[in-house]
Design a protein around this motif. Structure first.
Motif, PDB file in Angstrom:
ATOM      1  N   MET A  45      -5.715   3.958  -0.434  1.00 48.77           N
ATOM      2  CA  MET A  45      -4.793   4.509  -1.426  1.00 48.77           C
ATOM      3  C   MET A  45      -5.001   3.837  -2.782  1.00 48.77           C
ATOM      4  SD  MET A  45      -1.428   4.448   1.027  1.00 48.77           S
ATOM      5  CE  MET A  45      -1.535   5.066   2.714  1.00 48.77           C
ATOM      6  N   LEU A  46      -5.064   4.647  -3.829  1.00 55.36           N
ATOM      7  CA  LEU A  46      -5.241   4.163  -5.191  1.00 55.36           C
ATOM      8  C   LEU A  46      -4.042   4.582  -6.034  1.00 55.36           C
ATOM      9  CD1 LEU A  46      -8.947   5.320  -5.801  1.00 55.36           C
ATOM     10  CD2 LEU A  46      -8.160   3.300  -4.555  1.00 55.36           C
ATOM     11  N   ILE A  47      -3.452   3.624  -6.755  1.00 52.57           N
ATOM     12  CA  ILE A  47      -2.389   3.913  -7.715  1.00 52.57           C
ATOM     13  C   ILE A  47      -2.984   3.742  -9.107  1.00 52.57           C
ATOM     14  CG2 ILE A  47      -0.082   3.329  -8.521  1.00 52.57           C
ATOM     15  CD1 ILE A  47      -0.053   4.274  -5.673  1.00 52.57           C
ATOM     16  N   SER A  48      -2.882   4.783  -9.924  1.00 55.94           N
ATOM     17  CA  SER A  48      -3.490   4.737 -11.256  1.00 55.94           C
ATOM     18  C   SER A  48      -2.596   5.450 -12.270  1.00 55.94           C
ATOM     19  CB  SER A  48      -4.880   5.386 -11.232  1.00 55.94           C
ATOM     20  OG  SER A  48      -4.793   6.725 -10.783  1.00 55.94           O
ATOM     21  N   VAL A 101     -11.664  -5.556  -2.240  1.00 57.09           N
ATOM     22  CA  VAL A 101     -10.440  -5.148  -2.946  1.00 57.09           C
ATOM     23  C   VAL A 101      -9.276  -4.887  -2.004  1.00 57.09           C
ATOM     24  CG1 VAL A 101     -11.562  -4.236  -5.015  1.00 57.09           C
ATOM     25  CG2 VAL A 101     -11.309  -2.762  -2.996  1.00 57.09           C
ATOM     26  N   ALA A 102      -9.547  -4.672  -0.712  1.00 55.48           N
ATOM     27  CA  ALA A 102      -8.458  -4.382   0.219  1.00 55.48           C
ATOM     28  C   ALA A 102      -8.939  -4.574   1.650  1.00 55.48           C
ATOM     29  CB  ALA A 102      -7.942  -2.956   0.025  1.00 55.48           C
ATOM     30  N   ALA A 111      -3.644  -0.415  -8.413  1.00 49.81           N
ATOM     31  CA  ALA A 111      -3.515  -0.926  -7.046  1.00 49.81           C
ATOM     32  C   ALA A 111      -4.498  -0.234  -6.117  1.00 49.81           C
ATOM     33  CB  ALA A 111      -2.089  -0.719  -6.537  1.00 49.81           C
ATOM     34  N   ILE A 112      -5.026  -1.008  -5.171  1.00 49.47           N
ATOM     35  CA  ILE A 112      -5.894  -0.487  -4.119  1.00 49.47           C
ATOM     36  C   ILE A 112      -5.410  -1.086  -2.803  1.00 49.47           C
ATOM     37  CG2 ILE A 112      -8.247  -0.289  -3.228  1.00 49.47           C
ATOM     38  CD1 ILE A 112      -9.251  -0.902  -6.056  1.00 49.47           C
ATOM     39  N   VAL A 113      -4.995  -0.241  -1.875  1.00 46.17           N
ATOM     40  CA  VAL A 113      -4.522  -0.723  -0.572  1.00 46.17           C
ATOM     41  C   VAL A 113      -5.146   0.115   0.540  1.00 46.17           C
ATOM     42  CG1 VAL A 113      -2.327  -1.661  -1.400  1.00 46.17           C
ATOM     43  CG2 VAL A 113      -2.451   0.735  -0.687  1.00 46.17           C
ATOM     44  N   MET A 114      -5.232  -0.501   1.721  1.00 50.55           N
ATOM     45  CA  MET A 114      -5.699   0.206   2.914  1.00 50.55           C
ATOM     46  C   MET A 114      -4.592   0.188   3.941  1.00 50.55           C
ATOM     47  SD  MET A 114      -9.641  -0.839   3.740  1.00 50.55           S
ATOM     48  CE  MET A 114      -9.708   0.279   5.153  1.00 50.55           C
ATOM     49  N   SER A 136      -4.533  -6.631  -7.115  1.00 53.82           N
ATOM     50  CA  SER A 136      -3.694  -7.251  -6.089  1.00 53.82           C
ATOM     51  C   SER A 136      -2.498  -6.363  -5.778  1.00 53.82           C
ATOM     52  CB  SER A 136      -3.216  -8.621  -6.571  1.00 53.82           C
ATOM     53  OG  SER A 136      -2.370  -9.211  -5.617  1.00 53.82           O
ATOM     54  N   SER A 137      -2.359  -5.976  -4.529  1.00 47.39           N
ATOM     55  CA  SER A 137      -1.290  -5.079  -4.121  1.00 47.39           C
ATOM     56  C   SER A 137      -1.124  -5.157  -2.610  1.00 47.39           C
ATOM     57  CB  SER A 137      -1.597  -3.640  -4.555  1.00 47.39           C
ATOM     58  OG  SER A 137      -2.935  -3.298  -4.241  1.00 47.39           O
ATOM     59  N   VAL A 138       0.040  -4.743  -2.123  1.00 46.74           N
ATOM     60  CA  VAL A 138       0.308  -4.733  -0.688  1.00 46.74           C
ATOM     61  C   VAL A 138       1.004  -3.434  -0.342  1.00 46.74           C
ATOM     62  CG1 VAL A 138       0.480  -7.245  -0.538  1.00 46.74           C
ATOM     63  CG2 VAL A 138       2.548  -5.888  -0.903  1.00 46.74           C
ATOM     64  N   ILE A 139       0.974  -3.099   0.946  1.00 49.29           N
ATOM     65  CA  ILE A 139       1.632  -1.897   1.428  1.00 49.29           C
ATOM     66  C   ILE A 139       2.494  -2.250   2.633  1.00 49.29           C
ATOM     67  CG2 ILE A 139      -0.352  -1.273   2.876  1.00 49.29           C
ATOM     68  CD1 ILE A 139       0.392   1.680   2.372  1.00 49.29           C
ATOM     69  N   THR A 140       3.667  -1.644   2.711  1.00 45.44           N
ATOM     70  CA  THR A 140       4.557  -1.813   3.859  1.00 45.44           C
ATOM     71  C   THR A 140       4.941  -0.438   4.382  1.00 45.44           C
ATOM     72  OG1 THR A 140       6.584  -1.862   2.528  1.00 45.44           O
ATOM     73  CG2 THR A 140       5.484  -3.973   2.949  1.00 45.44           C
ATOM     74  N   ASN A 141       5.359  -0.405   5.627  1.00 47.18           N
ATOM     75  CA  ASN A 141       5.806   0.838   6.248  1.00 47.18           C
ATOM     76  C   ASN A 141       7.094   0.553   6.994  1.00 47.18           C
ATOM     77  OD1 ASN A 141       6.196   3.200   7.795  1.00 47.18           O
ATOM     78  ND2 ASN A 141       4.001   3.600   7.849  1.00 47.18           N
ATOM     79  N   ASN A 142       8.212   0.905   6.381  1.00 44.55           N
ATOM     80  CA  ASN A 142       9.519   0.689   6.986  1.00 44.55           C
ATOM     81  C   ASN A 142      10.233   2.015   7.185  1.00 44.55           C
ATOM     82  OD1 ASN A 142       9.335  -2.181   7.007  1.00 44.55           O
ATOM     83  ND2 ASN A 142       9.804  -2.206   4.824  1.00 44.55           N
ATOM     84  N   ASN A 143      10.643   2.246   8.427  1.00 49.56           N
ATOM     85  CA  ASN A 143      11.354   3.488   8.773  1.00 49.56           C
ATOM     86  C   ASN A 143      10.565   4.729   8.370  1.00 49.56           C
ATOM     87  OD1 ASN A 143      13.618   1.960   9.689  1.00 49.56           O
ATOM     88  ND2 ASN A 143      14.331   1.768   7.570  1.00 49.56           N
ATOM     89  N   GLY A 144       9.238   4.628   8.529  1.00 53.02           N
ATOM     90  CA  GLY A 144       8.387   5.774   8.239  1.00 53.02           C
ATOM     91  C   GLY A 144       8.077   5.984   6.773  1.00 53.02           C
ATOM     92  N   GLU A 145       8.555   5.096   5.907  1.00 53.72           N
ATOM     93  CA  GLU A 145       8.296   5.226   4.472  1.00 53.72           C
ATOM     94  C   GLU A 145       7.222   4.230   4.036  1.00 53.72           C
ATOM     95  OE1 GLU A 145      11.817   5.016   2.098  1.00 53.72           O
ATOM     96  OE2 GLU A 145      12.520   6.984   2.757  1.00 53.72           O
TER      97      GLU A 145
END
Length: 410
Positions: free
Chosen positions: A180-183, A121-122, A164-167, A248-257
């Motif tokens: 991380m799980l979004i529900s 899943v991730a 969503a499920i992301v690592m 299906s989901s993605v994670i980004t980290n921009n400027n600490g967010e």
């Protein structure tokens, strides 16, 4: 069968002649342990499986903590693509370094009866996360075979609708990771995080809706709408996803967010800013009465959308980026028409994954299946060779990308 030690006490005639002629000879045997560990750490990860059979010294290096530490200092590795087929009890990957298929044995924990049908899943760094039929999560390093089952969620959280499920692995602390799980039900969403550094699930975080009237859309439009397509078939606007890409989901980290993106049932991109604890939607790419297949990927630290649609008797696959400044979608790449036209009229579903500046596109329908690797920098689109087992080509539904790192800890 073990080979003899690499070190040899006998000087060959050739080496003796070189020394007599004043030529400085060099042997791997002359390297101290630290230098040998650092040198071997730069080899492709696929060679890790062969280190044990070279000699006793190299076998001891492969098992040493110093070698794993040296591997962790290698900035990046060419990605492996973990291919998904629920009917195969092996891990099949595509090695982008030498462009070849490889078969790995399933880790022992995944072979247990309770985990037999676990689905990936991730991924993040060198780790892959699986989810079993009971909803529990298993973190694996497919290179070393090490696995760990995470503590189960409490019943209240387990029964919530999962989107969503992301690592995420930290560059600061590469030995730790977060799942991380979004529900929840739109417009009420929440996030819960498993933190490996403390070994437990953190407190659930409520996400509030960010209201922006200038975007001109409604978050409550997930009800299905039915319409007739050109062929006269009834089509629902609610998106149907394959089980392997259900979250299906993605994670980004921009400027600490930290921001998590996932697709709603209507095919729109939902944006969850975990730092600000808010979420909103991007506008749709196509009108609601359109047939298309869509997926999202993370490339170079940003979220991209891959969209397959049909128009004017041809199929078109394009890659889009959302421009926050002008608040609109911008096309950044397109598959050559000669390639995408082969998918016209075949009801092809695409499932995609990003890795650096590359995107792997898995296409499936009742008539065909193929895998295309796109390089966004060179705009090169290459169809991968079929992976065969027992003389037959294997069909994969989707793929996940990860860096093959033996030092990745579960």
């Amino acid at each position: 069968m073990e080979y003899g030690d690499c070190k040899s006490s006998r000087i060959t005639g050739k080496r003796k002649s070189q020394e007599e002629d004043g030529i400085l000879s060099f042997s791997m045997d002359d390297l101290n342990q630290d230098v040998l560990e650092r040198l071997l750490s730069w080899l492709p990860t696929s060679t890790f499986f062969r280190l044990n059979s070279v000699c006793k010294r190299w076998k001891s290096v492969a098992a040493s903590a110093g070698f794993k530490l040296a591997c962790s200092h290698v900035p990046s590795r060419d990605p492996w693509f973990f291919m998904v087929n629920p009917h195969i009890n092996q891990s099949i990957i595509f090695d982008s370094a030498d462009r070849s298929w490889k078969k790995l044995h399933h880790p022992p924990l995944l072979k247990k009866h309770s985990n037999h049908n676990s689905m990936p899943v991730a991924t993040s760094g060198g780790l892959v996360c699986f989810r079993n039929v009971t909803g529990n999560f298993i973190i694996c390093n497919l290179v070393t075979g090490s696995c760990r089952e995470l503590p189960p969620l409490d019943p209240t959280q387990r029964n919530q609708t999962l989107h969503a499920i992301v690592m995420n692995t930290s560059s600061e602390y590469p030995s730790s990771y977060k799942l991380m799980l979004i529900s929840g039900e739109l417009p009420k969403l929440s996030c819960i995080v498993y933190n490996s550094s403390i070994g437990c699930w953190e407190e659930e975080i409520a996400l509030s809706r960010k209201v922006d009237d200038s975007l001109g859309f409604d978050l409550n439009d997930d009800n299905a709408v039915y319409f007739l397509n050109k062929a006269g078939n009834v089509v629902a606007t609610n998106m149907q996803r394959s089980p392997s890409k259900q979250y299906s989901s993605v994670i980004t980290n921009n400027n600490g967010e930290e921001t998590v993106y996932f697709l709603s049932s209507s095919g729109k991109v939902v944006v969850c800013n975990l730092t600000q604890k808010r979420f909103f939607e991007y506008p749709g790419l196509l009108p609601v009465y359109s047939e298309y297949s869509i997926d999202m990927v993370e490339c170079g630290g940003e979220m991209l959308v891959v969209l397959l649609s049909e128009f004017l008797e041809s199929a078109s696959l394009r890659v889009w980026r959302y421009d926050e400044e002008i608040r609109s979608w911008q096309q950044i790449a397109a598959m050559p028409p000669a390639m995408s036209h082969e998918w016209f009229g075949k009801k092809v579903d695409i499932n995609c994954v990003g890795a650096g500046h590359r995107i792997l596109i898995c296409s499936n329908s009742g008539e065909l299946f193929s895998y295309v690797l796109c390089d966004l920098v060179t705009n090169e689109w290459v169809e991968l060779p079929k992976c065969c087992m027992n003389g037959e080509a294997i069909e994969f539904m989707s793929a996940f990308s990860f860096e093959p790192r033996i030092e990745a800890s579960v």
